[in-house]
Design a protein around this motif. Structure first.
Motif: not given
Length: 259
Positions: A108-116, A126-139
């Protein structure tokens, strides 16, 4: 948000902010300037924040602005709900938590967030597009930018962005985010040598993984295909979950499972 101001003589740059006029948090920048500009981030959504500009001249004269009030907007993904059930600050590692976030299904659509440390969102991309995978890596990389890659949506590219969300670098185009040839998944890392490593699908009677290292200009320097190392055609194909690279030992660790 950017805070900009000018002083009549060269002075330092500092902004205090918080939910009260006690200004719990501060951002600053070294040097003496007449024109000042600081990025204030880390504020929670839908809050009223108090901000104050603080500057000091070379002679020690302190300059203060009036109290300023800034109201943050709502998150673009209103379905996100977080709850902290147990908060023990002495056991919390200092800093924020960086995580990916699927805004719907696994694809689906994917976002990367920072939580305090209280589970509040204080930064997002947030990424555009609606077929990203939930296993995207963020570092978080050494220069303070956020690298996000692997399973971005079809026809998009993994990106490295600064805290303003401005793209500073873009990786190879994602041919298809779902289970298809060329689809990147799970891993997208920046190595200490400045290169990048990712994992994508190839096909040999079934989907197999290819690990690839490439330079910032997207030139391939090394590749490894799991199909070349399967003992026989009857061996179940491994499905990769992670890749770790140890440049000191010249080793690559491939983590996978077999269904």
């Amino acid at each position: 948000t950017w805070v900009r101001w000018a002083t009549r003589v060269p002075a330092t740059s500092r902004v205090g902010f918080g939910e009260t006029e006690d200004y719990e948090f501060f951002v600053d920048e070294d040097g003496l300037d007449l024109e000042h500009e600081l990025l204030v981030f880390g504020m929670r959504p839908e809050r009223a924040y108090h901000l104050q500009v603080l500057s000091e001249t070379e002679d020690g004269e302190q300059l203060f602005s009036d109290d300023l009030v800034y109201e943050t907007g709502a998150l673009p993904f209103p379905t996100l709900q977080t709850e902290v059930t147990c908060h023990q600050s002495k056991y919390i590692y200092p800093g924020w938590t960086l995580a990916n976030l699927s805004l719907g299904e696994d694809i689906d659509q994917v976002a990367v967030v920072m939580f305090d440390d209280e589970g509040e969102v204080v930064w997002y991309y947030t990424f555009p597009g609606e077929d990203a995978r939930a296993d995207i890596e963020a570092t978080l990389v050494d220069n303070g930018n956020v690298l996000m890659g692997g399973a971005v949506a079809s026809n998009l590219r993994p990106v490295e962005v600064d805290m303003t969300g401005t793209i500073q670098w873009a990786g190879p185009e994602q041919t298809d985010s779902e289970l298809a040839i060329g689809g990147m998944h799970h891993t997208f890392k920046k190595l200490p040598n400045g290169n990048y490593v990712t994992m994508f699908f190839d096909f040999h009677a079934g989907l197999v993984d290819v690990i690839e290292e490439f330079t910032p200009d997207l030139t391939e320097v090394w590749t490894w295909n799991t199909f070349d190392y399967l003992p026989d055609p009857e061996t179940p194909y491994p499905q990769g979950n992670d890749v770790q690279v140890d440049l000191d030992d010249d080793a690559v660790y491939y983590n996978a499972h077999v269904e």
